[in-house]
Write a protein that holds these residues in place. Sequence first.
Motif, PDB file in Angstrom:
ATOM      1  N   LEU A 297      41.669-114.053  67.766  1.00  0.00           N
ATOM      2  CA  LEU A 297      41.040-114.183  66.599  1.00  0.00           C
ATOM      3  C   LEU A 297      41.464-115.420  65.782  1.00  0.00           C
ATOM      4  O   LEU A 297      42.871-115.479  65.872  1.00  0.00           O
ATOM      5  N   ASN A 298      40.682-116.027  65.401  1.00  0.00           N
ATOM      6  CA  ASN A 298      41.023-117.212  64.606  1.00  0.00           C
ATOM      7  C   ASN A 298      40.893-117.196  62.991  1.00  0.00           C
ATOM      8  O   ASN A 298      39.645-116.649  62.907  1.00  0.00           O
ATOM      9  N   VAL A 299      41.887-117.438  62.395  1.00  0.00           N
ATOM     10  CA  VAL A 299      41.489-117.413  60.951  1.00  0.00           C
ATOM     11  C   VAL A 299      41.435-118.922  60.224  1.00  0.00           C
ATOM     12  O   VAL A 299      42.320-119.645  60.409  1.00  0.00           O
ATOM     13  N   HIS A 300      40.245-119.252  59.994  1.00  0.00           N
ATOM     14  CA  HIS A 300      39.965-120.411  59.497  1.00  0.00           C
ATOM     15  C   HIS A 300      40.117-120.959  58.154  1.00  0.00           C
ATOM     16  O   HIS A 300      40.398-122.044  57.704  1.00  0.00           O
ATOM     17  N   LYS A 301      39.593-119.588  57.392  1.00  0.00           N
ATOM     18  CA  LYS A 301      39.559-119.987  56.099  1.00  0.00           C
ATOM     19  C   LYS A 301      39.957-118.617  55.502  1.00  0.00           C
ATOM     20  O   LYS A 301      39.530-117.731  55.643  1.00  0.00           O
ATOM     21  N   VAL A 302      40.619-118.663  54.330  1.00  0.00           N
ATOM     22  CA  VAL A 302      40.900-117.365  53.577  1.00  0.00           C
ATOM     23  C   VAL A 302      40.449-117.583  52.092  1.00  0.00           C
ATOM     24  O   VAL A 302      40.716-118.770  51.620  1.00  0.00           O
ATOM     25  N   ALA A 303      39.871-116.464  51.609  1.00  0.00           N
ATOM     26  CA  ALA A 303      39.087-116.472  50.286  1.00  0.00           C
ATOM     27  C   ALA A 303      40.114-117.136  49.141  1.00  0.00           C
ATOM     28  O   ALA A 303      41.095-116.581  48.978  1.00  0.00           O
ATOM     29  N   ARG A 304      39.506-117.918  48.346  1.00  0.00           N
ATOM     30  CA  ARG A 304      40.538-118.383  47.210  1.00  0.00           C
ATOM     31  C   ARG A 304      39.469-118.263  45.789  1.00  0.00           C
ATOM     32  O   ARG A 304      38.936-118.974  45.834  1.00  0.00           O
ATOM     33  N   ILE A 305      39.835-117.117  45.425  1.00  0.00           N
ATOM     34  CA  ILE A 305      38.823-116.656  44.240  1.00  0.00           C
ATOM     35  C   ILE A 305      39.857-116.980  43.011  1.00  0.00           C
ATOM     36  O   ILE A 305      40.894-116.366  42.935  1.00  0.00           O
ATOM     37  N   ASN A 306      39.346-117.230  41.983  1.00  0.00           N
ATOM     38  CA  ASN A 306      40.225-117.779  40.821  1.00  0.00           C
ATOM     39  C   ASN A 306      41.491-118.484  40.884  1.00  0.00           C
ATOM     40  O   ASN A 306      42.518-118.492  40.161  1.00  0.00           O
ATOM     41  N   THR A 307      41.363-119.061  42.059  1.00  0.00           N
ATOM     42  CA  THR A 307      42.650-120.238  42.145  1.00  0.00           C
ATOM     43  C   THR A 307      41.983-121.526  43.058  1.00  0.00           C
ATOM     44  O   THR A 307      41.110-121.247  43.791  1.00  0.00           O
ATOM     45  N   GLN A 308      42.928-122.529  43.004  1.00  0.00           N
ATOM     46  CA  GLN A 308      42.566-123.824  43.736  1.00  0.00           C
ATOM     47  C   GLN A 308      43.496-123.830  44.707  1.00  0.00           C
ATOM     48  O   GLN A 308      43.315-124.920  45.567  1.00  0.00           O
ATOM     49  N   VAL A 309      44.415-123.232  45.095  1.00  0.00           N
ATOM     50  CA  VAL A 309      45.460-123.277  46.017  1.00  0.00           C
ATOM     51  C   VAL A 309      45.409-122.727  47.149  1.00  0.00           C
ATOM     52  O   VAL A 309      44.784-121.726  47.401  1.00  0.00           O
ATOM     53  N   PRO A 310      44.928-123.590  48.412  1.00  0.00           N
ATOM     54  CA  PRO A 310      44.606-122.965  49.596  1.00  0.00           C
ATOM     55  C   PRO A 310      45.797-122.080  50.157  1.00  0.00           C
ATOM     56  O   PRO A 310      46.856-122.267  50.062  1.00  0.00           O
ATOM     57  N   LEU A 311      45.326-121.221  51.120  1.00  0.00           N
ATOM     58  CA  LEU A 311      46.008-120.274  51.545  1.00  0.00           C
ATOM     59  C   LEU A 311      46.556-120.828  53.138  1.00  0.00           C
ATOM     60  O   LEU A 311      45.730-120.932  53.901  1.00  0.00           O
ATOM     61  N   ILE A 312      47.620-121.500  53.296  1.00  0.00           N
ATOM     62  CA  ILE A 312      48.126-121.790  54.605  1.00  0.00           C
ATOM     63  C   ILE A 312      48.939-120.810  55.357  1.00  0.00           C
ATOM     64  O   ILE A 312      50.028-120.433  55.006  1.00  0.00           O
ATOM     65  N   LEU A 313      48.298-120.441  56.484  1.00  0.00           N
ATOM     66  CA  LEU A 313      48.960-119.473  57.201  1.00  0.00           C
ATOM     67  C   LEU A 313      49.751-120.280  58.277  1.00  0.00           C
ATOM     68  O   LEU A 313      49.786-121.184  58.694  1.00  0.00           O
ATOM     69  N   GLU A 314      50.879-119.195  58.502  1.00  0.00           N
ATOM     70  CA  GLU A 314      51.951-119.775  59.630  1.00  0.00           C
ATOM     71  C   GLU A 314      51.077-120.085  60.832  1.00  0.00           C
ATOM     72  O   GLU A 314      51.530-120.823  61.838  1.00  0.00           O
ATOM     73  N   ALA A 315      50.504-119.142  61.311  1.00  0.00           N
ATOM     74  CA  ALA A 315      49.878-119.231  62.531  1.00  0.00           C
ATOM     75  C   ALA A 315      47.994-118.829  62.349  1.00  0.00           C
ATOM     76  O   ALA A 315      48.020-118.128  61.367  1.00  0.00           O
ATOM     77  N   THR A 316      47.409-119.490  62.864  1.00  0.00           N
ATOM     78  CA  THR A 316      46.063-119.223  62.735  1.00  0.00           C
ATOM     79  C   THR A 316      45.228-118.485  63.642  1.00  0.00           C
ATOM     80  O   THR A 316      44.234-117.939  63.783  1.00  0.00           O
ATOM     81  N   THR A 317      45.823-118.491  64.866  1.00  0.00           N
ATOM     82  CA  THR A 317      45.202-117.659  66.153  1.00  0.00           C
ATOM     83  C   THR A 317      46.216-116.420  66.425  1.00  0.00           C
ATOM     84  O   THR A 317      47.316-116.678  66.398  1.00  0.00           O
ATOM     85  N   PHE A 318      45.439-115.335  66.611  1.00  0.00           N
ATOM     86  CA  PHE A 318      46.060-114.326  66.824  1.00  0.00           C
ATOM     87  C   PHE A 318      45.361-113.477  68.190  1.00  0.00           C
ATOM     88  O   PHE A 318      44.475-113.662  68.351  1.00  0.00           O
ATOM     89  N   SER A 319      46.354-112.845  68.925  1.00  0.00           N
ATOM     90  CA  SER A 319      45.825-112.298  69.948  1.00  0.00           C
ATOM     91  C   SER A 319      45.142-110.634  69.811  1.00  0.00           C
ATOM     92  O   SER A 319      45.762-110.136  68.720  1.00  0.00           O
ATOM     93  N   ILE A 320      44.104-110.351  70.154  1.00  0.00           N
ATOM     94  CA  ILE A 320      43.454-109.152  69.850  1.00  0.00           C
ATOM     95  C   ILE A 320      44.113-108.117  71.088  1.00  0.00           C
ATOM     96  O   ILE A 320      43.637-108.437  72.254  1.00  0.00           O
ATOM     97  N   LYS A 321      44.668-107.094  70.815  1.00  0.00           N
ATOM     98  CA  LYS A 321      44.870-106.121  71.919  1.00  0.00           C
ATOM     99  C   LYS A 321      44.788-104.761  71.328  1.00  0.00           C
ATOM    100  O   LYS A 321      44.619-104.327  70.236  1.00  0.00           O
ATOM    101  N   LEU A 322      44.519-103.854  72.252  1.00  0.00           N
ATOM    102  CA  LEU A 322      44.127-102.516  72.087  1.00  0.00           C
ATOM    103  C   LEU A 322      45.552-101.924  72.435  1.00  0.00           C
ATOM    104  O   LEU A 322      45.887-101.588  73.742  1.00  0.00           O
TER     105      LEU A 322
END
Lengths: 363, 255
Positions: A297-322
């Motif tokens: 799972l890749n997180v490309h963009k995170v919602a920024r409502i009411n703010t102009q500061v982007p949310l920079i994640l430490e990691a953007t790719t995660f493994s999906i496991k069951l």
Amino acid sequence: MAAAKTRASSFSRHLSTAAPSLGPGLKCGPNGTVLLSSGIPDLDKILGGGFPLGSLVMVMEDAEAPHHMLLLRNFMAQGLVHSQPLLYASPARDPRGFLGTLPSPAASKDDKSRGPEPDQEKGLRIAWQYKKYFGENQLNFDGQRDGKHEYSNEFNLRNPLERHFINGQRVDCVSIQDSPDLSILQDRCTTFLSQLPRNDGSISCAGRIAIQSFCSPQCVYSNMEWEMLSFIRSLKNMVRSSNSVAIITFPPSLLSPSFCKRWQHMADTLLSVKAIQDDDKELAQLLTGYQDMIGFLNVHKVARINTQVPLILEATTFSIKLQKRRYLVLECLNQAPVDGSSGNSDGTSGSCSSSSKTGNLDF
Amino acid sequence: MNQRSSNLLDEALGLDQASEPWPLKGRVVAIEDRVETSGSFILHHLLKRSLSRNSSNVSIFIAFAQPFSHYDRVLRKQILGWNLVSQRDNGRFFFFDMLKLQCPVGDEGITPGGGLIALYGKIHKTISALPEISQKNVSIIIDDLSLMEVAANGSSDHVLDFLHYCRTLTSEFDCSLITLNHEDIYSTEDGSTFLLQMAYLADILIKVEPLATGLAADVHGQLTVSNKGRNKASNFHFKVKENMVECFYPGRSRD
């Protein structure tokens, strides 16, 4: 939000009210937003709490694997568990059938222990005398909560959601396969969202819209590029002024590159899922726990409502496991120890090199 | 936080000197951003500079992307004791909510770009109705052009016509025109004409891009400012904060 900050001037911010009362499954987020859960606790954590009301989430599918369905199922099931109205649109002839595949909330916390946590044990050693309080608190906590009032549930993908969650709820299903244009879907969305207007004050109820495989070729309208884009724009605006979250999944390979980018810009939160080859020896060497992964799972963009500061994640790719083949978990990728004998310690040019977990010494 | 402190971005735009004629007067500023790095913070910055400059500056904000409440909250954090609602009530800030604008399909023959012509008329009327002194100090800000194209059902010609009309305003009334668009949408062969036209129209071109090495918590991206008027091009890194944008040369944490 009401924490006092020392300011140089005598100006004091005029806060209109205290925190508004929120219905089940909602909690306050940063910058005056209200969040609801995605149905996957790990994803909520990654995104900073959940999806903000009024945002549009888009998920880019991978044609080789139906992992976006996992996200959709958990999203929809979470809404039903909290009695949140749901509108579901899909290219299938009978979308209602999909509701039968929704997972049910996990029975209890002990059921899915993540194994012993020796690290935590070590960390608590200094405060040993407080361990007794920990145990007590945990008991109290669990006793007071029942599954329904938790903000976010773990879902057991092996058990179907109990019927009573689906019946007698405001669940609306639309099939988008045969509609020549998007007016039917547009009308249904308008009607659905008109029940959830946004006004300043308490929010008793939030709604969810899930649209699956929006531009899939079976749909008659799928070659009307500008119409689809207009629909997404108008949906986004309607969602913005209502108490709801909309999630749209789409296969990006079926759009022209320029339109694909336009859709990506439309999203407030943009995710993508990718399949994993069953027997990729290179990847197996690169990552630990590869055998348990079913996808990325890749997180490309995170919602920024009411703010102009982007949310920079430490990691953007995660493994999906069951986990235990029933619970969806997302994990950071861990690089496997490099085998010295192979000589090539720069062998990080795999598809996930940008996101290996680096531990505490992050730069 | 001294709101008068300028930074590299202000320098590149010529806003660092407190000279009387607003340096962006009569100028077209085009901002290009990407999915990874949103350029809307520059719009907020320019709006802040324009409105805090002197009391006769007026801003007309044409919003296709976000509702008023979003901008209000963002700008409130930028300047203490200040908000867009009161600026709007004082007639210094005009907000045109275009979120629902959709030009009727197939109507192009009869009223070409119907909705856009009406929008232009509205802008013209608003500026003409301003007191004489404010007429000379208007900034028109458009957020953003790609959504205007969607509203016009994809006819970029109508959007370009609209922009040319707005350009006439920059010469008639000496307004500044500030637009935001997404560069990565137009990077295909046949799609690039719109962007090139905009780049040609613009006096100042600001590109907001991620670093070649990807995204980072300390450096959100890089800005490249090409100022045709001053024959200057600058490139520096930026980090967006709640109340301002920090700009610095690569390798430093502040300028």
